[in-house]
Design an enzyme around this catalytic site. Structure first.
Site, PDB file in Angstrom:
ATOM      1  N   GLU A  59      39.301  -0.583  35.869  1.00  0.00           N
ATOM      2  CA  GLU A  59      40.452   0.302  35.690  1.00  0.00           C
ATOM      3  C   GLU A  59      40.612   1.192  36.919  1.00  0.00           C
ATOM      4  O   GLU A  59      39.641   1.765  37.409  1.00  0.00           O
ATOM      5  CB  GLU A  59      40.249   1.209  34.467  1.00  0.00           C
ATOM      6  CG  GLU A  59      40.204   0.479  33.147  1.00  0.00           C
ATOM      7  CD  GLU A  59      40.015   1.444  31.981  1.00  0.00           C
ATOM      8  OE1 GLU A  59      40.523   2.588  32.050  1.00  0.00           O
ATOM      9  OE2 GLU A  59      39.357   1.057  31.007  1.00  0.00           O
ATOM     10  N   LYS A  98      47.514   4.422  26.618  1.00  0.00           N
ATOM     11  CA  LYS A  98      47.053   5.584  25.851  1.00  0.00           C
ATOM     12  C   LYS A  98      48.290   6.276  25.277  1.00  0.00           C
ATOM     13  O   LYS A  98      49.013   6.955  26.015  1.00  0.00           O
ATOM     14  CB  LYS A  98      46.277   6.547  26.744  1.00  0.00           C
ATOM     15  CG  LYS A  98      44.978   5.993  27.308  1.00  0.00           C
ATOM     16  CD  LYS A  98      44.253   7.086  28.088  1.00  0.00           C
ATOM     17  CE  LYS A  98      42.845   6.653  28.473  1.00  0.00           C
ATOM     18  NZ  LYS A  98      42.816   5.917  29.730  1.00  0.00           N
ATOM     19  N   ASP A 152      35.450   1.470  34.742  1.00  0.00           N
ATOM     20  CA  ASP A 152      36.580   2.379  34.942  1.00  0.00           C
ATOM     21  C   ASP A 152      36.228   3.333  36.066  1.00  0.00           C
ATOM     22  O   ASP A 152      35.322   4.152  35.940  1.00  0.00           O
ATOM     23  CB  ASP A 152      36.859   3.152  33.644  1.00  0.00           C
ATOM     24  CG  ASP A 152      38.050   4.089  33.768  1.00  0.00           C
ATOM     25  OD1 ASP A 152      38.684   4.113  34.839  1.00  0.00           O
ATOM     26  OD2 ASP A 152      38.354   4.787  32.776  1.00  0.00           O
ATOM     27  N   LYS A 207      31.966   4.023  32.826  1.00  0.00           N
ATOM     28  CA  LYS A 207      32.642   4.915  33.765  1.00  0.00           C
ATOM     29  C   LYS A 207      31.823   4.905  35.055  1.00  0.00           C
ATOM     30  O   LYS A 207      30.620   5.168  35.033  1.00  0.00           O
ATOM     31  CB  LYS A 207      32.703   6.329  33.201  1.00  0.00           C
ATOM     32  CG  LYS A 207      33.522   6.453  31.920  1.00  0.00           C
ATOM     33  CD  LYS A 207      34.939   6.809  32.248  1.00  0.00           C
ATOM     34  CE  LYS A 207      35.740   7.154  31.013  1.00  0.00           C
ATOM     35  NZ  LYS A 207      37.135   7.442  31.340  1.00  0.00           N
ATOM     36  N   ASP A 265      45.744   2.336  34.690  1.00  0.00           N
ATOM     37  CA  ASP A 265      45.573   3.320  33.620  1.00  0.00           C
ATOM     38  C   ASP A 265      46.346   4.583  33.996  1.00  0.00           C
ATOM     39  O   ASP A 265      47.495   4.764  33.609  1.00  0.00           O
ATOM     40  CB  ASP A 265      44.082   3.597  33.427  1.00  0.00           C
ATOM     41  CG  ASP A 265      43.797   4.609  32.327  1.00  0.00           C
ATOM     42  OD1 ASP A 265      44.748   5.069  31.669  1.00  0.00           O
ATOM     43  OD2 ASP A 265      42.617   4.962  32.121  1.00  0.00           O
TER      44      ASP A 265
END
Length: 352
Positions: free
Chosen positions: A205, A257, A179, A149, A230
């Site tokens: 992402e 997701k 991400d 992240k 995403d």
């Protein structure tokens, strides 16, 4: 058939950071179905501030579901189009009720323990030393794909962390995904992508915030390495809208997701469109408890995608439910010698 719903608060072992802030706990909801002496359970994995169905009438919609459960899975799914996390919970609960046991939803070589699912190791945002410690732990644990992240600490420090990995591991040895959670500005995004490209990353992402589709399309056209959508997929409900988005932006990958995009049925729609347009994809959990993660993992195995999936979040909480899911050497396994420590009747009684 009878249905009830129950709120449950998951507590993080350590405060977990994203570009949207620090989380110490995560709310989730369970739907429990009862029919002919059997019970099934589904998880509505909402993530406040991010899920499209983070609305004041969320619990009211759960009440409505329980009052109209007789409509059946398909009719309820259609009625819940603006509540993807509840769509997922309802799908899962019906599948659980129809299964031999509540937690064996999709029997396969994965659930019989003979095959595993490759996953990425997730490195959370935090102080540089904490992120470095996580990276070293993931590599020592045998992960060959890690996801960082980025976007919460100083960008130069994030570049240093990536340089640290690449000084020790080649792209062939360790695949790196990053991400950004929409953290880059539209003006600086391409410059940052060019700086990141030095480290031979697999993908990034959501470099910029969702709904800037013109700019995202430009970035996907000019990026030096692949971009994965995403958050961009959240709130896109119809098949026509989904195809329109993919045709406009033309991303290299999409990340799916189920809790955010309409459960298994909604995810399957995205997969079909991605494959039609030559776009890669993988599946990721969204901080569900082990109950939701178990359902996602079992379904994911049946999709026969050999890329590392994002399913390694089961160990984040102090009060998760022990289950057969086990991570070893960067693979998710289903260990049949480990029992579920979850009694639906007891849970229902304690959470009425």
């Amino acid at each position: 058939m009878k249905a009830t719903y129950h709120k449950y608060i998951l507590n993080f072992k350590r405060p977990s950071g994203t570009s949207r802030g620090i989380m110490t706990e995560k709310e989730t909801w369970f739907i429990i179905l009862e029919q002919n002496g059997k019970k099934g359970i589904g998880e509505c994995g909402i993530l406040r501030t991010l899920s499209i169905d983070d609305r004041p009438d969320y619990e009211e919609k759960l009440q409505w579901i329980c009052a109209h459960i007789h409509l059946g899975k398909d009719q309820l799914w259609d009625a819940l189009i603006e509540f993807p996390s509840i769509q997922f919970g309802v799908e899962m609960a019906f599948q659980s009720l129809a299964s031999e046991t509540p937690f064996l939803l999709f029997p396969s070589d994965f659930t019989n323990g003979t095959k595993s699912i490759p996953i990425n190791g997730l490195v959370w945002m935090g102080e540089e030393s904490f992120m470095k410690q996580q990276i070293e732990e993931k590599l020592a644990d045998g992960f060959r794909c890690i996801k960082l992240k980025i976007g919460a600490i100083d960008f130069d420090k994030e570049l240093q962390l990536l340089r640290f990995i690449r000084q020790h591991f080649t792209p062939e040895e360790v695949e790196i995904r990053v991400d950004a959670n929409g953290a880059f500005s539209e003006n600086s995004a391409l410059d940052k992508l060019n700086q990141l490209s030095e480290f031979k990353l697999h993908s990034i992402e959501q470099p910029i915030k969702k709904n800037n589709t013109d700019r995202m399309a430009d970035l996907c056209k000019t990026t030096p390495f692949p971009i994965a959508l995403d958050e961009e997929l959240i709130g896109v409900f119809t098949v026509a809208e989904k195809e329109q988005l993919l045709q406009k932006i033309k991303p290299q990958y999409i990340i799916l997701k189920p809790s955010f995009i309409g459960g298994f049925r909604g995810t399957q729609e995205w997969i079909s469109l991605a494959e039609k347009h030559g776009i890669g994809w993988w599946i990721t959990s969204a901080l569900e408890s082990n109950i939701g993660l178990n359902a996602i993992a079992q379904w994911t195995f049946l999709q026969h995608n050999s890329m590392p999936q994002g399913l390694g979040t089961g160990a984040l909480y102090t009060n998760n439910f022990d289950c057969p899911l086990d991570v070893a050497e960067g693979q998710l396994w289903y260990k049949n010698d480990i029992d579920w420590e979850f009694d639906i009747d007891l849970f229902q009684a304690e959470n009425l």
